[in-house]
Design an enzyme around this catalytic site. Structure first.
Site, PDB file in Angstrom:
ATOM      1  N   HIS A  82      -1.457   1.526  -9.464  1.00  0.00           N
ATOM      2  CA  HIS A  82      -2.248   0.602  -8.624  1.00  0.00           C
ATOM      3  C   HIS A  82      -3.121  -0.316  -9.491  1.00  0.00           C
ATOM      4  O   HIS A  82      -4.346  -0.332  -9.371  1.00  0.00           O
ATOM      5  CB  HIS A  82      -3.119   1.397  -7.633  1.00  0.00           C
ATOM      6  CG  HIS A  82      -3.497   0.570  -6.428  1.00  0.00           C
ATOM      7  ND1 HIS A  82      -3.569   1.073  -5.144  1.00  0.00           N
ATOM      8  CD2 HIS A  82      -3.833  -0.731  -6.305  1.00  0.00           C
ATOM      9  CE1 HIS A  82      -3.934   0.128  -4.299  1.00  0.00           C
ATOM     10  NE2 HIS A  82      -4.096  -0.976  -4.981  1.00  0.00           N
ATOM     11  N   ARG A 137       0.848  -1.181   0.000  1.00  0.00           N
ATOM     12  CA  ARG A 137       0.000   0.000   0.000  1.00  0.00           C
ATOM     13  C   ARG A 137       0.890   1.239   0.000  1.00  0.00           C
ATOM     14  O   ARG A 137       1.993   1.222   0.587  1.00  0.00           O
ATOM     15  CB  ARG A 137      -0.889   0.031   1.250  1.00  0.00           C
ATOM     16  CG  ARG A 137      -2.054  -0.922   1.191  1.00  0.00           C
ATOM     17  CD  ARG A 137      -3.085  -0.434   0.198  1.00  0.00           C
ATOM     18  NE  ARG A 137      -4.312  -1.210   0.217  1.00  0.00           N
ATOM     19  CZ  ARG A 137      -4.688  -2.046  -0.765  1.00  0.00           C
ATOM     20  NH1 ARG A 137      -3.914  -2.245  -1.800  1.00  0.00           N
ATOM     21  NH2 ARG A 137      -5.843  -2.670  -0.710  1.00  0.00           N
TER      22      ARG A 137
HETATM   23  C1  GLV Z   1      -6.267  -3.799  -4.412  1.00  0.00           C
HETATM   24  O1  GLV Z   1      -5.340  -3.160  -4.029  1.00  0.00           O
HETATM   25  C2  GLV Z   1      -7.081  -4.645  -3.576  1.00  0.00           C
HETATM   26  O2  GLV Z   1      -7.075  -4.491  -2.350  1.00  0.00           O
HETATM   27  O3  GLV Z   1      -7.776  -5.516  -4.126  1.00  0.00           O
END
Ligand code: GLV
Length: 303
Positions: free
Chosen positions: A266, A218
């Site tokens: 991401h 993260r």
């Molecule tokens: C993406 O980062 C998720 O948590 O699926």
């Protein structure tokens, strides 16, 4: 039992026939709720503010693998993360790609390509290169299997320190020793109070000089300024980031233009709609039968 579905219309289109076939009730959108007492489960990325509106709520299912975006659950409401093989495979693919890109000096060759520069550097062997994985849950173990097949020497750092086949495991207290043998550090940790800000100057300082960083945890794990200093000092050679701090990364952020850093926005994984629906059905069935809910989050651990 009924599941209140709070996600995208595209996803709803896939979920509706799967729930219909399974004979389970799916309510799409809060506007479609005629009796809040009928709602037993909610699927969402972030829940609505007034969960108290649903007196018989038993579970909130995160539409992704992460749950750090979720508020604390009311008493009696289980928090569940989506368990879908596709998520794990996609993250594995991204991490393997990123590890190979850094191992084979792609940031440097991409920079050279931009300059039209034909210049060869020593070619390293995967065999024996030490990849150190922070977080050896389902995804970390999947990554390790593929990288292990390629000859990388694998270690893992985990809270429990539990043994994993094919890896040298370091426990929570052995972080320094774990970092000291990391040629390529891979972060796959969940974001918790203990792991927030963990990728900082202190941690980078414990890596061998010239180490590389693969980050698919993260954004809030990472101190971006400390990353820049570590790159400038040569403590780190390069980094591949799927998550950044903040997200989205502002257009004028230094990291975009830094040739030592490769960024994807991401996108390492996204939940396959049908797999998510099947997992939610398993949760509902398990709950009806008073069995353990697949993907249930331990609120003390935060994952
Ligand atoms: C993406 O980062 C998720 O948590 O699926």
């Amino acid at each position: 039992m009924a599941l209140l579905f709070l996600s995208t219309p595209e996803r709803a289109e896939v979920w509706q026939p799967i729930f219909a076939e399974a004979g389970e009730e799916l309510i799409v959108g809060e506007a479609a709720v005629s009796d809040p007492a009928a709602v037993t489960h909610i699927l969402c990325w972030k829940p609505p503010d007034d969960l108290a509106r649903y007196p018989n709520l038993r579970g909130v299912i995160s539409s992704g693998a992460g749950v750090d975006q979720m508020p604390p659950m009311p008493d009696g409401v289980a928090l569940v993360r989506t368990l879908a093989p596709g998520i794990e495979e996609m993250v594995r693919d991204w991490v393997v790609m990123a590890t190979l890109m850094l191992h084979r000096d792609m940031p440097r060759y991409l920079q050279q390509q931009g300059l039209g520069q034909w210049s060869a550097h020593p070619v390293p062997l995967a065999r024996g290169t030490r990849v150190a994985i922070m977080g050896v849950g389902r995804i970390g173990q999947l990554v390790a299997r593929t990288l292990g097949d390629m000859g990388f020497a694998l270690s893992g750092w985990s809270r429990s320190g539990r043994a994993v086949e094919g890896m040298t495991i370091f426990g929570a207290d052995d972080l320094g020793a774990f970092l000291a043998q990391a040629d390529i550090l891979v972060c796959l940790l969940p974001l918790t109070a203990q792991t927030r800000g963990l990728l900082n100057a202190d941690l980078f300082g414990k890596l061998p000089a010239g180490a590389r960083l693969v980050h698919a945890g993260r954004g809030a794990h990472l101190d971006m300024q400390a990353l820049k200093s570590a790159l400038d000092r040569g403590q780190l050679t390069s980094a591949m980031l799927d998550v950044t701090n903040p997200e989205p990364l502002p257009a004028d952020h230094w990291a975009w233009g830094d040739p030592r850093v490769c960024i994807t926005p991401h996108v390492a994984a996204s939940t396959d709609h049908a797999e998510g629906a099947r997992h939610a059905l398993e949760v509902i069935r398990a709950d009806r039968n008073n069995m353990d809910l697949p993907g249930r989050v331990d609120p003390r651990k935060g994952y």
